[in-house]
Every structure is written in C-alpha cells, then in structure tokens.
Design a protein around this motif. Structure first.
Motif, PDB file in Angstrom:
ATOM      1  N   VAL A   1       0.836  -1.206   0.000  1.00  0.00           N
ATOM      2  CA  VAL A   1       0.000   0.000   0.000  1.00  0.00           C
ATOM      3  C   VAL A   1       0.872   1.259   0.000  1.00  0.00           C
TER       4      VAL A   1
ATOM      5  N   ARG B   1       3.991   1.157  -0.836  1.00  0.00           N
ATOM      6  CA  ARG B   1       4.933   0.933  -1.919  1.00  0.00           C
ATOM      7  C   ARG B   1       6.403   0.949  -1.463  1.00  0.00           C
TER       8      ARG B   1
ATOM      9  N   PHE C   1       4.946  -5.380  -8.787  1.00  0.00           N
ATOM     10  CA  PHE C   1       5.926  -4.327  -8.523  1.00  0.00           C
ATOM     11  C   PHE C   1       7.327  -4.767  -8.926  1.00  0.00           C
TER      12      PHE C   1
ATOM     13  N   PRO D   1       5.129   0.117  -9.482  1.00  0.00           N
ATOM     14  CA  PRO D   1       4.271  -0.780 -10.272  1.00  0.00           C
ATOM     15  C   PRO D   1       4.850  -0.968 -11.674  1.00  0.00           C
ATOM     16  N   ARG D   2       4.896  -2.199 -12.112  1.00  0.00           N
ATOM     17  CA  ARG D   2       5.498  -2.479 -13.414  1.00  0.00           C
ATOM     18  C   ARG D   2       4.517  -2.146 -14.530  1.00  0.00           C
ATOM     19  N   MET D   3       5.028  -1.517 -15.583  1.00  0.00           N
ATOM     20  CA  MET D   3       4.198  -1.208 -16.755  1.00  0.00           C
ATOM     21  C   MET D   3       3.773  -2.519 -17.426  1.00  0.00           C
TER      22      MET D   3
ATOM     23  N   PHE E   1       1.101   0.791 -22.130  1.00  0.00           N
ATOM     24  CA  PHE E   1       0.043  -0.084 -22.617  1.00  0.00           C
ATOM     25  C   PHE E   1       0.293  -0.331 -24.106  1.00  0.00           C
TER      26      PHE E   1
ATOM     27  N   GLU F   1      -0.053   2.488 -26.601  1.00  0.00           N
ATOM     28  CA  GLU F   1       0.941   3.538 -26.364  1.00  0.00           C
ATOM     29  C   GLU F   1       2.275   3.149 -26.972  1.00  0.00           C
TER      30      GLU F   1
ATOM     31  N   ARG G   1       2.415   3.676 -30.665  1.00  0.00           N
ATOM     32  CA  ARG G   1       2.561   5.081 -31.016  1.00  0.00           C
ATOM     33  C   ARG G   1       3.986   5.564 -30.757  1.00  0.00           C
TER      34      ARG G   1
ATOM     35  N   ARG H   1       6.808  15.105  -7.138  1.00  0.00           N
ATOM     36  CA  ARG H   1       7.844  14.347  -6.436  1.00  0.00           C
ATOM     37  C   ARG H   1       7.535  12.844  -6.371  1.00  0.00           C
TER      38      ARG H   1
ATOM     39  N   SER I   1      -3.646   5.803  -2.546  1.00  0.00           N
ATOM     40  CA  SER I   1      -2.710   4.670  -2.512  1.00  0.00           C
ATOM     41  C   SER I   1      -3.056   3.649  -3.588  1.00  0.00           C
TER      42      SER I   1
ATOM     43  N   LEU J   1      -1.874   4.908  -6.864  1.00  0.00           N
ATOM     44  CA  LEU J   1      -0.419   4.907  -7.005  1.00  0.00           C
ATOM     45  C   LEU J   1       0.153   3.503  -7.169  1.00  0.00           C
ATOM     46  N   THR J   2      -0.650   2.477  -6.908  1.00  0.00           N
ATOM     47  CA  THR J   2      -0.150   1.125  -7.146  1.00  0.00           C
ATOM     48  C   THR J   2      -0.530   0.630  -8.541  1.00  0.00           C
TER      49      THR J   2
ATOM     50  N   PRO K   1      -0.296   0.789 -12.726  1.00  0.00           N
ATOM     51  CA  PRO K   1       0.772   1.200 -13.651  1.00  0.00           C
ATOM     52  C   PRO K   1       0.309   2.302 -14.604  1.00  0.00           C
ATOM     53  N   VAL K   2      -0.143   3.417 -14.067  1.00  0.00           N
ATOM     54  CA  VAL K   2      -0.586   4.508 -14.941  1.00  0.00           C
ATOM     55  C   VAL K   2       0.227   5.779 -14.713  1.00  0.00           C
ATOM     56  N   GLU K   3       1.239   5.697 -13.848  1.00  0.00           N
ATOM     57  CA  GLU K   3       2.153   6.819 -13.608  1.00  0.00           C
ATOM     58  C   GLU K   3       1.433   8.092 -13.189  1.00  0.00           C
TER      59      GLU K   3
ATOM     60  N   PHE L   1       1.411  11.719 -23.415  1.00  0.00           N
ATOM     61  CA  PHE L   1       0.838  12.194 -24.673  1.00  0.00           C
ATOM     62  C   PHE L   1      -0.666  11.919 -24.656  1.00  0.00           C
TER      63      PHE L   1
ATOM     64  N   ALA M   1      -2.400   8.463 -24.594  1.00  0.00           N
ATOM     65  CA  ALA M   1      -2.050   7.681 -23.410  1.00  0.00           C
ATOM     66  C   ALA M   1      -2.815   8.195 -22.196  1.00  0.00           C
TER      67      ALA M   1
ATOM     68  N   ARG N   1      -5.303   5.854 -20.024  1.00  0.00           N
ATOM     69  CA  ARG N   1      -4.979   5.622 -18.614  1.00  0.00           C
ATOM     70  C   ARG N   1      -6.066   6.186 -17.704  1.00  0.00           C
TER      71      ARG N   1
ATOM     72  N   HIS O   1      -8.835   3.714 -17.483  1.00  0.00           N
ATOM     73  CA  HIS O   1      -8.408   2.599 -16.642  1.00  0.00           C
ATOM     74  C   HIS O   1      -8.496   2.993 -15.153  1.00  0.00           C
TER      75      HIS O   1
END
Ligand code: FAD
Ligand code: FAD
Lengths: 544, 406
Positions: A174, A176, A198, A285-287, A354, A357, A360, B121, B205, B208-209, B211-213, B248, B251, B255, B258
């Motif tokens: 949670v 991270r 992760f 988190p892994r893409m 994704f 993406e 592109r 940050r 939280s 943030l977990t 994968p969408v940055e 971009f 994306a 995202r 999602h």
C-alpha cells in the motif's frame, strides 16, 4: 582459457550459462562456508588482471602496508571475534579466507586476517565496536562483484560479509516500500514483490549475484536508470552501524529526511562510512508491456544524433543501448539475434506502457530515426521478437569474452561529444595497436569501451591498461567523469586528481573522517594514497 | 541592518567568507530572501546575497541538463526551459504566498538549498534527486566543485546531493547543475469529492499502485478546498481528492479510463482538462490554499497509511486544516497560533506514528524559541555536528538556521 588456468587458486571453473555476460567462477572451497552460497563473479577482464598479478606492471596501484602490530596479534584478535560471534560465524582458516581474497577485480588478491559473517545488525555492531577498540581495519563485503576492487581486503583487515543477512523484513504494497537486510541479492528484491506487480528499479547486469549492500555502497545503476534513476533515487531509509558500533537510522519509510541528507552521503560511499545492515526501498508498479526497436546507422555520428533527437523530442525511453560494428559482429555470431552486419552502429531503443501507447511511441521513434538515414529499422512485433533483439545485447559481453580478453571501461560523457569521443577512443586504441568494441547505455552517456587484448602477452596487457587510463582522461576532458556506475575503488583511485582539485578532495575526505575518524573502514580505496595519508593525519590533528 | 555583500564572482565570495571566518563573524546567506521567514531566524553581522551570481551557464536540451549560477531567479530558469518545451521535474513549491513573501521570487540556489519539491515528487523524485553538480564556497572559504554535468556519475562521494536541503548552513552554492525533463504533451486531472481523509488516502494509494504513472496525488480537506481558485470546486463545500495524469494525449485518455474504472467504488469522478489542470496544480504549487495568516503551518513527512491517523490524533488537541500531498506522504498542517507552536503535541504525535515535522510558518520569536526542524537522535546529531564542522568549523554560515547552537 589461458588467463584462467594460470590462476592456481581457482579449483573449478564453471561457465555460467554461456550466454550470460560473465563467467562465474565458483570456488569449491566456498561451498564449505555455511549459509548462502557465495558466488564469485569474475569477468574475462578480471581474469586477465589476475594474470598480471604474477608480474605486476608499474601501473598497478599499490596497497597500504599492513599494520605489523595487528598482524602480530592475529591469534588474539581471532579469539576475540570467535567470542563475539561463535566459531560458526568466523572464518580464520587459510583456505576459507582465500575465498574472500578478491572481488571481480582479481588483480588484487590478499586474504584478510579473518572473515566474520554476522546475522544481525547487533552482531555487526559488536564486531565494529571491537575492531574500533582493537584498531583493526574492516572491509565490508557483499557478493564481491565489484569491478573496481571495492571489496579487496588487506592482510591486516577483517572482512565483514553480509551473506547471512539476506532476509526480507517487510513488504508494504500500500505504501509501496520494501524493507530488507542488505545481504539480499538485487534480483531477490524484485522477486519478492513481482507477484504483486511491482519491481525494484535499479538493475545492474550483475543483479543475480550482487547484493543490495554493494549497490548502496557503489550507488549502482542499470539498464532502466534512464527512466527510473540509480540506487540513490530509489532508497527511502537506511540502518547502518558506524565504526564505533553505534547503530544509526537514517530517515525511514518517508519521502523527505528531517535534516541533512545523510542518505545522499552514505549511498556511494564505497563501504567507507559504515556497514549498512537494513534498507527501506521504493517499489514501483510495473508497466504492462515493453518493446524495443532496432535502428542501424551508417555512422556513429548519425546514431549519436538520433539518440539526442529522440531525447530532445520529449520521449524518454526505458533504455537506449548502443553497439558498434565490432560488437555487433561478435554478438550476432553468438546470439543469432538477426542484427545487421553492414551497419556501423546499432541502437536498441525500448519503450514501455500499454499496447497502443507502445505502438505510437515506436512509430514516433522510427519517424525521428528516418531523419538520420537509418539502414535498418526493425520494431519488435512480439514477445519472442523482443527477446531475440535483447538476446544479442545481453550476450555481448560474454560473447566478446569468448573471442578475446577485454578490459571494460566505465566513463561517462556528455552525449553531444559522443561521435568525437568514439573516434578518439578508436585512435587511442589504434596507437596502442589494440582493437576496441563499444557496447553501452547511450541514453545517459555511460560508455563501456571494451579494449581487446591478449592476456598472455604482458606487453599488450600493459598497453591495454594505458589505453584505458587515456580513455578515462578523455572522458573527464570533454566534461564527463571517471566512473558512471562501477565506482572508484582501487582501480581509479590514482586518477581522482584528474577530476578533482585538492580542495574538492579535502571536502570529501573530511566527510569520511566524520563517520570513521581513524580511517579503519575499507582502507586504501577511493583517494590517492598520499591524499589518504594526509586526510587521516588532518583528522587526527583536528581531533587533537 | 547588517552589512550586505553582493559578490559577483566566486573569488569575491571566497574573499568575503575568508574575512568573516577570520573574524568569526556570522553570515546570513540569502538568495532573494524569499524563504527568509522559514527556519530559525539568523542573526548575521553580514548578509551575503547570491543575487549577483546570475545567469544560465549551460543548457543542453538534448541531454536534459542545465547549469545556472545560484542566484538566477527560478522564473528565469523555468522560462528558459519552456522555450525548449522542458521543465524542472520536481515542480518546486513556492513558499512565498504561505509565508508572506512575494510569489515567484526564489532563486535556483535557494530551491536546491531547501530541497523543496512539489506534487510531481511522487512520480519524478525530489529536488535532491535532480541535482547532479555543484560549485560552492564552504565556511573555510575553499572553492570546491563536485559532481558534474553527466547523469551517471559515481566518482567520489555524492556530496552534491548531500548539500541539498542544507539551508545554506554548510556552504554557499555558486552554481548548480541539474537534470530537466520534457513537458508532457498533455495533463488531465481526475477528482473525487467529499471523501473523508482515510478513504481519500486509500484511494490515492490504490491509484499509485496502478501502472498509470500518477504524477500528482493530493487531498484537500473541505475548508482548504474552499480556497481553490476553480469556481466549480471552491463552492462545493466538500473535500477534494485529485489525481493527475501526464503523458501524450492518447495515453492520458486510455490511462484515465483505466484509473476511473479501478476507482469507481469511490464515487463519480469529475475531470479537469489540460488547461484547468495547469491552473489547479499551479495553485497547489504556490501553496495558495494555505495563505499567509497568523496561524501556524507545519509540514510533516510520514507514511501515507498513517497520515490520516496522525492528523486525527493532532485534532484531539487543536483544530486542524490539512492539505495532503504525495499520496498522503506529506501533510501540510495548519493549526492555531501558539507561543510554543504546539510543538510538544505535534512532535509527540509524530513520534508515535512515525515521521518528521518541520515548522514552516510562525512568528520570528516563536521560531527562535522552538525547534523548527525535526529534533535529531543522538547518533544523527553527532554526525550533523561533524558535518557542520567539516564544512564550516567556525560556525559562521547561517548559524542557528536549522538547529540552535549549530
Ligand atoms: C558482470 C558484471 C556486471 C556488472 N554490471 C553492473 C551494472 O550494470 N551496473 C553497475 O552499477 N555495476 C555493475 N557491476 C558492478 C557490481 O556488480 C556492482 O558494483 C555491485 O553493486 C556490487 O555489489 P556486491 O554485492 O558484489 O558488492 P561487493 O563487490 O562485495 O562490494 C562492493 C563495495 O560495497 C561495499 N559494501 C558491500 N556491502 C556493504 C554493506 N552492507 N555496507 C557497506 N558497504 C558495503 C564493499 O566494501 C565494496 O566497497 C557489474 C559487475 C559484474 C561482475
Ligand atoms: C523552516 C522554514 C521556515 C520558514 N518560515 C518562514 C516564515 O514563517 N515566513 C517567511 O516569510 N518565510 C519563511 N521561510 C522562507 C524563507 O525565509 C525565505 O522566504 C525563502 O527561503 C526565500 O527563497 P530564496 O530563493 O530567496 O532563498 P532564500 O530564502 O534567500 O534562501 C533559502 C535558504 O537557502 C539558502 N540559500 C539560498 N541560496 C543559497 C546558495 N546559493 N547557497 C547555499 N544556500 C543558499 C539560504 O541561506 C536559506 O537558508 C521559511 C523557510 C524555512 C526553511
């Protein structure tokens, strides 16, 4: 393998899956040591320097003279160590100590007085407190994969190895973060969190073997650091033991530290400030997907300009890897990756995100590349395709090692100077009648020129080392630095005054004296020896 | 009024500091003085301003690197970067409006000396993560240069980064070199209204977990949200929980879908488009939701999951208004003015839940009387004193700014 066979001490040589970039030398004597198996990684280059050891050339750095008063007390010291940790935690027999006599820079071999294998922070504290009182030097050690001699012992020192301190203490998905003991391997950290999606970002190529403690000490990088930064950018808190045995906690699972940024100072301090026993790290988190495109160019200028244009366009790929013609030929012959053999330079550019993406981004990158007249543009279309493209790059070092001994450099340069630096590297090596191949992380200008030579020819070996020093000087002259990720250690210590003025060095050495006023931790590394003696002296003066 | 020195060159600065060191005269260092109200007040016989050390000395957009003299206004740095579609990754916050100083006046040296990072940050790292080279003069009047202009550099100890956040107490920086990044093509913001603190932090939280940055994750309690500029959000009378996506356009669109799908249990989401997002996050960056008032402003760094508990615990002692940044890892806490800045309560609660608390805004007399920065454990205190002595043995640089007697 003449270079290896001349090493009397390595009883067995096992080639660790040939496609792996390095040959792993697993010494039988090590398996006798309890706890985790200790792999001693070793490059061909290291093996060659091993050979040099038989007849050290003048260019090799001198190590400080061992302290006679300590050597004379060896038995008593070992007795005290056993009393602290139990016989099971101390290695004092000759063949056991031999296993720790070198890291991956095997030119320098010196068994330590003894080896201690603590299990806890408190064990480390007891050991350091004793060593400080007894005036015994200490060399911290992780897996011994340092390429710069960072973990090389001296005869009068105790090696403190972290191999038994390899637990995951807490994973917190949670928030991270993950908290671990520092003897854990780099890859095991990602393994501990990958099921939840992760990863731990810094990924040195030695990640199967190298420990987090070594990564912290060297501020190690990896293929992903263009996007995710190096070790120092991915750590939140540390627990470390100072030379007097005091345990300090620096920051914690928080993003900002309260006062001075001691974490910045400790990460990259090459084992000279204290022994780091625990760390809290960021996990990311892994893409969902990642895919590369392969771009071939008729000149290194075009490839260099293409890298600059990609970055300048606003795209930050996960990795941009560069190989020149000699490297391509060797990698292709070995890995059958489908690399073009008629190009001067090959880029492998990887993006993540994704699926749509990625399509592109790869299109945008190939559009940019077309401005530089590429001879080959091949975007990966499937996982198998991606694996094939990477296979060659990943095998490049190992494949090179099969055809020749090599000396791997690690300078960093400003990207704009790439074409000029590459051609100068070619000239330097030609002047020394040596061949060179270039395989490196182009995105951040961290070069790894591999100077090829025959380790059986002492003259050639010396010329290789001279060419290496000239290349590093060139890196500094164009605005770069001596080492991008491997560290200074013994290897580059005597080149430090090329990059730093006496006051620059003094500023650094005074910080060393705060953490370790008697200069007992990891002696003989990082600073030129005369400067070290001066630093030690002035610390004593200021204390008086 | 103390003697004001305005060196225009490194050697001049060395000369001034050498003189002060010799006479053991305390020096206050200011960029533009925009953060002067922060920290313990410094009583300097001499004030050195870096205002004449100005100008961008190197900018390589294709290498994502810039060097600037320390007194260069941040606004000049940012407008120069904007001409090439780039920016500072860590989105430095501007404490000016919250502390009664002018907005937009800080210097780039002050930004790194205080290590003040904004919302981005969590995705991109702090100011210290982007500082790669520094030139400066320490309290011994030595000119030194460390780090460099390349991103990968492990040559020697990382003293450069170690100077970030040292508030001018170790050395005067004369030039800084830092990493920059491209502006994202577009930004979008997803907003949830009316969530209580604990649910809001849970939402952040979760986001943030994924994968969408997510590049900004904040929660404003209702009274704080009522100070937002956005008319639609201001008048709702509800708390605001916001997530920013930058990338971009296609994306961001994908995202965002999602993200909303994964967060639908938290209610219906509002959205801010690119332009509105710039305004919204720009306001947060200026901290204009925490305007300058007699109340105290604290800044607490903690674990996201403990943040709402920490705030609830403080609320048992005094009324609070809170802006959570960094997904909950950073708490901007406004509490009523008090002679002791409510230090005892706030430090006790922070100690129980874990974290660091810094007093950002208070009357000078209060800031002089209490510990403004997180008090140090004995081990770290010894190292802190050692570090100060290594750089500034006579103790002339910003004495007492971070800690009394240091
Ligand atoms: C094939 C190969 C590939 C490599 N690839 C990369 C790469 O891609 N990127 C990269 O950055 N490096 C790379 N390296 C270099 C090396 O792997 C790294 O420097 C690594 O971080 C060293 O870790 P280690 O556990 O082996 O440490 P060691 O070699 O045992 O020690 C390294 C240094 O860390 C200190 N140390 C170890 N543990 C601690 C501790 N707990 N507390 C304090 N100090 C400690 C030691 O004293 C020593 O100075 C490579 C090496 C090899 C052989
Ligand atoms: C804990 C804290 C509490 C504060 N509280 C208040 C407050 O209540 N009211 C208020 O009005 N302001 C407050 N401030 C803000 C502060 O006093 C200034 O307003 C603000 O720092 C100005 O930014 P600047 O760029 O002009 O840098 P300055 O304020 O001039 O400098 C910021 C810090 O960085 C250092 N610094 C600047 N340039 C350099 C350099 N080149 N090298 C080394 N160090 C340098 C300074 O010595 C100073 O410590 C506070 C700041 C802090 C840290």
């Amino acid at each position: 393998m003449p270079a290896n066979t001349c090493n009397r001490r390595m009883t067995v040589t096992i080639r660790y899956r040939l496609e792996h970039p390095i040959a792993v030398l697993l010494s039988k004597s090590m398996t006798a040591i309890g706890g985790a198996a200790i792999l001693n990684f070793c490059t061909r280059r290291a093996a060659h320097l091993n050979f040099l050891k038989l007849e050290p050339p003048m260019t090799l750095s001198r190590m400080p003279e061992p302290d006679r008063t300590v050597l004379d007390r060896s038995e008593a010291i070992i007795g005290e160590l056993v009393a602290l940790l139990g016989a099971d935690g101390i290695i004092s027999r000759e063949e056991g100590r031999r296993a720790f006599e070198a890291d991956a820079l095997t030119a320098y071999r010196q068994p330590p007085l003894a080896v201690a294998l603590p299990r806890t922070t408190e064990d480390v504290s007891k050991l350091l407190k004793y060593c400080r009182q007894a005036g015994v030097k200490v060399v911290p050690r992780g897996a011994g994969t340092s390429l710069c001699g960072g973990a090389t012992p001296t005869a009068d020192s105790i090696v403190i190895g972290t191999s038994r301190m390899n637990s995951v203490l807490e994973t917190d998905f949670v928030n991270r973060t993950i908290t671990v003991q520092t003897g854990i391997t780099n890859l095991a950290i990602t393994d501990a969190v990958s099921a939840e999606g992760f990863f731990y970002a810094p990924d040195p190529s030695s990640q199967l073997a190298c420990t987090l403690g070594g990564n912290l000490a060297m501020n190690s990088g990896g293929a992903h650091c263009l996007k995710y930064g190096v070790t120092t950018n991915n750590v939140l808190g540390l627990k470390m033991v100072l030379m007097d045995g005091e345990i300090v906690e620096i920051n914690g699972p928080y993003l900002d530290s309260g006062g001075y940024d001691f974490m910045a100072l400790v990460i990259g301090s090459e084992g000279q400030f204290g022994i780091i026993t625990e760390a809290t790290l960021k996990i990311i988190p892994r893409m969902p997907f990642a895919r590369p495109v392969m771009l071939g160019f008729s000149s290194c200028e075009a490839a260099g300009q293409c890298v600059a244009a990609i970055i300048g366009s606003g795209i930050i790929p996960v990795a941009i890897e560069y190989m020149d013609k000699p490297a391509i030929a060797v990698a292709e012959a070995f890995a059958k990756a489908g690399y073009p053999l008629d190009v001067e330079a090959l880029l492998i550019v990887e993006v993540e995100g994704f699926e749509d993406e990625i399509d592109r981004l790869l299109r945008a990158i190939t559009d940019i590349a077309r401005n530089f007249d590429p001879q080959v543009v091949e975007a990966s279309t499937s996982t198998e395709h991606s694996d094939r493209i990477w296979k060659g790059r990943k095998a490049a070092f190992g494949a090179m090692g099969r055809i020749s001994d090599y000396y791997c450099m690690d300078g960093t340069i400003p990207l704009a100077r790439l074409p000029e630096v590459l051609s100068r590297i070619g000239e330097i090596c030609a002047e020394k009648r040596l061949k060179v191949a270039n395989v490196f992380h182009a995105g951040d200008g961290n070069l790894h020129p591999l100077i090829l030579f025959n380790a059986n020819d002492p003259d050639e070996a010396i010329r290789a080392e001279q060419a290496g020093a000239e290349i590093l000087k060139l890196c500094v002259a164009v605005g770069g630095c001596l080492t991008g990720e491997h560290g200074v250690g013994i290897e580059k210590r005597d080149l430090m005054d090329i990059q730093f003025s006496p006051s620059d060095l003094a500023v650094q050495m005074r910080i060393k004296s705060i953490f370790d006023p008697h200069w007992l931790l990891n002696p003989g590394k990082v600073f030129p020896l005369p400067a070290q003696e001066l630093g030690e002296q002035s610390a004593a003066d200021e204390a008086a | 009024m103390s003697d004001l020195q305005r060196p225009g060159a490194d050697w001049e600065l060395q000369f001034v500091i050498a003189g002060c060191a010799e006479k053991r005269m305390p020096v206050e260092i200011v960029g533009s003085g925009s953060k002067r109200g922060i920290g313990r007040p410094v009583d300097g016989a001499v004030t050195i301003t870096t205002a004449s050390l100005r100008g961008i000395s190197l900018y390589e957009p294709n290498e994502l690197v810039m060097s600037a003299r320390a007194g260069t206004p941040l606004s000049q740095v940012e407008s120069e970067l904007a001409t090439r579609g780039q920016m500072l990754p860590f989105e430095p916050i501007d404490l000016g409006p919250a502390t009664g100083a002018a907005h937009g006046s800080q210097t780039i040296g002050g930004v790194f000396a205080t290590n003040m990072s904004g919302a981005r940050r969590i995705q991109c790292g702090a100011a210290r993560d982007h500082l790669i080279g520094v030139k400066g003069v320490n309290g011994r009047a030595e000119l030194f240069q460390l780090g460099g202009r390349v991103m990968k550099n492990v040559t020697g100890y990382d003293v450069t980064r170690g100077l970030a956040g040292s508030w001018g107490t170790l050395a005067v920086m004369t030039e800084v070199t830092f990493k920059v990044i491209p502006w994202p093509e577009t930004a979008a913001t997803v907003i949830y209204l009316g969530l209580p603190d604990d649910l809001a932090i849970e939402l952040l939280s979760t986001a943030l977990t994924l994968p969408v940055e997510v590049s900004g994750a904040i929660h404003l309690q209702a009274p704080v949200a009522a100070r937002l500029g956005h008319p639609g959000l201001r008048i709702m009378g509800k708390s605001v929980t916001a997530l920013r996506l930058e990338n971009f356009s296609s994306a961001v669109a994908g995202r965002k879908q999602h993200l909303k799908e994964m967060l639908k249990v938290y209610g219906k989401a509002l959205e801010l488009d690119h332009r509105e997002s710039l305004e919204f996050w720009g306001e947060l960056r200026r901290l204009s939701v925490m305007p300058n008032r007699p109340s105290l402003l604290w800044r607490i760094s903690t674990k996201p999951t403990t943040a709402p508990k920490l705030v609830a615990a403080i609320k048992r002692y005094m009324p609070v208004e809170v802006y959570y940044d960094w997904g909950g890892a950073l708490i901007w806490l406004e509490v009523p003015a008090a002679d002791d800045a409510s230090t005892a309560e706030i430090r006790r609660v922070t100690a129980i839940h874990g974290g660091h608390a810094t007093l950002i805004r208070a009357e000078p007399a209060v800031r002089a009387a209490v510990e403004v920065f997180q008090p140090l454990d004995p081990g770290l205190e010894r190292l802190t004193r050692g570090l100060k002595a290594a750089f500034d043995p006579a103790g002339i640089l910003n004495p007492g700014r971070m800690y009394a007697n240091l």
